[in-house]
Design a protein around this motif. Structure first.
Motif, mmCIF file in Angstrom:
data_model
loop_
_atom_site.group_PDB
_atom_site.id
_atom_site.type_symbol
_atom_site.label_atom_id
_atom_site.label_comp_id
_atom_site.label_asym_id
_atom_site.label_seq_id
_atom_site.Cartn_x
_atom_site.Cartn_y
_atom_site.Cartn_z
ATOM 1 N N THR A 93 0.837 -1.204 0.000
ATOM 2 C CA THR A 93 0.000 0.000 0.000
ATOM 3 C C THR A 93 0.868 1.249 0.000
ATOM 4 O OG1 THR A 93 -0.177 0.036 2.424
ATOM 5 C CG2 THR A 93 -1.907 -1.132 1.220
ATOM 6 N N GLY A 94 1.994 1.200 0.685
ATOM 7 C CA GLY A 94 2.892 2.349 0.681
ATOM 8 C C GLY A 94 3.545 2.571 -0.664
ATOM 9 N N ARG A 95 3.754 1.493 -1.417
ATOM 10 C CA ARG A 95 4.435 1.605 -2.712
ATOM 11 C C ARG A 95 3.502 2.089 -3.818
ATOM 12 N NH1 ARG A 95 7.027 -4.019 -3.809
ATOM 13 N NH2 ARG A 95 8.005 -2.899 -5.555
ATOM 14 N N ILE A 96 2.200 1.794 -3.706
ATOM 15 C CA ILE A 96 1.292 2.257 -4.759
ATOM 16 C C ILE A 96 0.839 3.696 -4.507
ATOM 17 C CG2 ILE A 96 0.533 -0.019 -5.462
ATOM 18 C CD1 ILE A 96 -1.900 0.210 -3.799
ATOM 19 N N GLY A 97 1.119 4.182 -3.302
ATOM 20 C CA GLY A 97 1.022 5.605 -3.004
ATOM 21 C C GLY A 97 -0.289 6.246 -3.365
ATOM 22 N N GLU A 98 -0.192 7.278 -4.201
ATOM 23 C CA GLU A 98 -1.346 8.113 -4.522
ATOM 24 C C GLU A 98 -2.000 7.724 -5.845
ATOM 25 O OE1 GLU A 98 -2.516 10.348 -2.372
ATOM 26 O OE2 GLU A 98 -0.937 9.624 -1.035
ATOM 27 N N ALA A 99 -1.791 6.497 -6.302
ATOM 28 C CA ALA A 99 -2.394 6.077 -7.570
ATOM 29 C C ALA A 99 -3.915 6.237 -7.493
ATOM 30 C CB ALA A 99 -2.033 4.626 -7.867
ATOM 31 N N ALA B 159 -4.485 -3.154 -2.759
ATOM 32 C CA ALA B 159 -5.269 -2.080 -3.373
ATOM 33 C C ALA B 159 -6.538 -1.802 -2.571
ATOM 34 C CB ALA B 159 -5.613 -2.447 -4.814
ATOM 35 N N LEU B 160 -7.205 -2.861 -2.110
ATOM 36 C CA LEU B 160 -8.416 -2.679 -1.319
ATOM 37 C C LEU B 160 -8.098 -2.008 0.012
ATOM 38 C CD1 LEU B 160 -10.222 -6.071 -2.024
ATOM 39 C CD2 LEU B 160 -10.808 -3.828 -2.931
ATOM 40 N N LEU B 161 -6.989 -2.396 0.638
ATOM 41 C CA LEU B 161 -6.591 -1.763 1.886
ATOM 42 C C LEU B 161 -6.291 -0.283 1.678
ATOM 43 C CD1 LEU B 161 -4.201 -4.434 3.473
ATOM 44 C CD2 LEU B 161 -6.588 -3.990 4.035
ATOM 45 N N ALA B 162 -5.704 0.045 0.538
ATOM 46 C CA ALA B 162 -5.341 1.429 0.250
ATOM 47 C C ALA B 162 -6.512 2.257 -0.256
ATOM 48 C CB ALA B 162 -4.212 1.459 -0.780
#
Length: 488
Positions: A38-44, A64-67
Motif C-alpha cells: 500500500t505504501g508503494r502504490i502511493g497516490e495512484a 489495493a483494497l486496503l489502500a
C-alpha cells in the motif's frame, strides 16, 4: 466502514491465509506484504493487476483494497485489442505484476510495479486497519470487465459494500467460517475466483489453497489434507464426475468435504447425479454475475436440488418479469420470466457508459440481468438461459434452452449438448441441438434425441434439428459460447 479483512489484524499471526502451490503466507505475513505494498502504490488513482493465478495477484488486490484504490484485474489471455480497450477505458496509473511476468503490448507501456512477496513480507508499511478506515462503503473496490459478447467489454464498477454484503450473505447461506479451508483452481480476473474464492476466505479469517492449474488429483490431495470446501465451474465438476468412477482417493476426499459449490454456469443434472452416487455428497449451486456478485444460492442447511440455484441471499430482492415489465406472480415451476435483482450487492455503474448504466436498470432501481428463470412453489430459482441466446419462442411457447440441454445430457449417446433457436416460418423458432456424441462413430440420430426429450419434458420442447460437433466452444470459465455456434 468496517474493514473488509478484519482477520489481518485480529487473527493469530501464524494462521495460514494463502497458499499457491508450494508458496504460502500466514495472516501476519499477508498483513506485512499488503501493508508494504500500500505504501508503494502511493497516490495512484487506479491500478491494473496482471491477474495470473499466483500469490502476487492475491497480495496486489488485497493491498489495493486496503489502500482504497480501485483495482482492475486483467485477463492474461486477452488479446491486445481487448487489453487496449480496457486500459484506455479504465486509465490505470500503473500495473501490478509478478516479477517474472512477460507483459504484452499495450500493458507493458504502463508504469510497472513488481509485487515481490518474498521481500514485502519483511517490509514495513501502514497497518491495514489504519489505511482501510478511511474508505467508504460506496467507494469503488474493483472494476471488472464483462465478456463483451455484444460489443467492447464494459467495466462494472463494484463498490466495497457489494463485496462485504455478498461475502457475508454467503457466510450465512453456507455456514462459512474461519475454520474453513477452501480449494479452487479458478482464474483470478473474474469475480468467482477472485472475490468468492480468494477474498471470501480472507474475510472469514480462513484460508485458501489455489491449485494453480485445476486437476482432480490436486482436488483429492487438498481435500484429503484438511481442506473443507471446493469451488469450481461445471467443466471442473464434469471432470470430477468422470473421474469418480475410477479414482477411490478422489471419492474418499470428496466424501469428507463439508461443501462442494459450482457456479458461473449451470451444472448438468447428470453430473450432479454421478457425483452424488459415487460420494453421497451433493454439489450445491449459486447464481451471480459480474454486475451483481451473488444473488441466490442453495443453502448448506437446505435441500440441494439439482438444476436449481436456490433462493435469494439475505439482503437480495429478486423478481421475475414478463416482456412488458409486469411481475410474474406464479411460483409454479413453469412460468418463465427475466430475473431482476435489487440490493447492496449491485455494481454502481458501467465505467464511462452512462447510457449502458441507465439501460441496465429499471426506473425503480432493479437491475435487468438478462437471465430467464422459473420459480418453484417454495421459491427455489431455476435458470433456463439467457434472454438473448437461450429463450426460444416456438409454437407460442417460451422455452428455456437449459432444461432441454439437461434432458439431452441424460441420453447415453450424448457427451456434451447446447441448444439454440433458429427462425422457422411455421413455429417462429425451431429448437436446434448441438451435440458432442459419446461415440463419434455412432452419433445419436435426430429422431432418437427428439423422442428422448419429448418423453422427459414435452413434445413442443423436442429438437427439430441436430448438429454433431467434436467440441463445444467455451470461454475461460467453461461457459458455452453460443454465439460461436453457426448453422453453416
Amino acid at each position: 466502514m468496517p474493514p473488509l479483512f478484519p482477520a489481518l489484524t485480529e487473527a493469530p499471526a501464524d494462521r495460514p491465509a494463502l497458499r499457491f502451490g508450494e508458496r504460502s503466507l500466514t495472516y501476519g505475513e499477508l498483513a506485512a506484504a499488503a501493508g508494504a505494498l500500500t505504501g508503494r502504490i502511493g497516490e495512484a488513482r487506479r491500478v491494473a493487476v496482471w491477474a495470473t493465478p499466483t500469490m502476487e495477484t492475491a497480495v496486489a488486490v488485497v493491498a489495493a483494497l486496503l489502500a482504497g484504490i480501485p483495482a482492475v484485474p486483467l485477463n492474461p489471455k486477452s488479446g491486445e485489442k481487448e487489453l487496449g480497450h480496457i486500459l484506455s477505458d479504465s486509465a490505470p496509473d500503473l500495473v501490478l505484476t509478478a516479477p517474472e511476468d512477460q507483459l504484452p503490448s499495450p500493458v507493458r507501456d504502463l508504469p510497472r510495479l513488481d509485487v515481490d512477496v518474498d521481500i514485502d513480507v519483511h517490509g514495513t508499511g501502514p497497518a491495514p486497519a489504519a489505511v482501510e478506515e478511511h474508505a467508504d462503503e460506496s467507494d469503488p473496490a474493483l472494476i471488472v470487465y464483462t465478456s463483451g459478447t455484444t460489443g467492447p467489454p464494459k467495466g462494472a464498477v463494484i463498490p466495497r459494500r457489494a463485496i462485504s454484503s455478498t461475502l457475508d450473505a454467503l457466510a450465512d447461506a453456507w455456514q462459512w467460517s474461519g475454520d474453513d479451508v477452501l480449494v479452487h483452481g479458478l482464474p483470478l480476473f473474474h469475480v468467482h475466483g477472485l472475490v468468492l474464492g480468494t477474498l471470501g476466505p480472507l474475510r472469514r479469517g480462513g484460508s485458501v489453497r489455489h491449485l494453480g492449474r485445476f486437476s482432480t488429483q490436486g482436488v483429492a490431495r487438498e481435500l484429503a489434507g484438511g481442506a473443507t470446501m471446493l469451488f469450481g465451474v461445471p467443466t471442473m465438476y464434469h471432470r470430477i464426475a468422470e473421474a469418480v468412477t475410477s479414482d477411490p482417493d478422489l471419492v474418499k476426499a470428496l466424501t469428507g468435504a463439508r461443501l462442494l459449490v459450482s457456479g458461473s454456469a449451470a451444472l448438468p443434472v447428470h453430473d450432479h447425479g454421478r457425483i452424488a452416487t459415487a460420494t453421497g455428497r451433493r454439489v450445491i449451486e449459486r447464481y451471480g454475475m459480474t454486475e451483481t456478485l451473488m444473488n441466490t444460492s442453495v443453502r448448506a442447511d437446505g435441500e440441494a436440488r439439482p438444476g436449481t440455484v436456490g433462493v435469494p441471499l439475505p439482503g437480495v430482492e429478486l423478481r421475475l418479469v414478463e416482456e412488458d415489465g409486469s411481475e410474474v406472480g406464479a411460483y409454479d415451476g413453469e412460468t418463465v420470466g427475466e430475473i431482476q435483482v435489487r440490493g447492496p450487492n449491485l455494481f454502481t455503474e458501467y465505467l464511462n457508459r452512462p447510457d449502458a448504466t441507465a439501460a441496465a436498470f429499471t426506473a425503480d432501481g432493479w437491475f435487468r440481468t438478462g437471465d430467464m428463470a422459473v420459480r418453484d412453489p417454495d421459491g427455489y430459482v431455476r435458470i433456463v438461459g439467457r434472454k438473448a441466446t437461450d429463450l426460444i419462442k416456438s409454437g407460442g411457447y417460451k422455452i428455456g434452452a437449459g432444461e432441454i440441454e439437461n434432458a439431452l445430457l441424460e441420453h447415453p449417446g450424448v457427451r456434451e449438448a447446447a441448444v439454440t433457436g433458429e427462425p422457422d416460418p411455421d413455429l417462429g423458432e425451431r429448437i436446434v441441438a448441438w451435440i458432442v456424441p459419446a461415440d463419434p462413430q455412432s452419433p445419436p440420430a435426430l429422431a432418437e434425441l427428439a423422442d428422448h426429450v419429448a418423453q422427459r419434458l414435452a413434445p413442443h420442447k423436442r429438437p427439430r434439428v441436430v448438429h454433431h460437433l467434436n467440441a463445444l466452444p467455451r470461454n475461460d470459465m467453461g461457459k458455452i459460447m453460443k454465439r460461436a455456434l453457426t448453422h453453416e
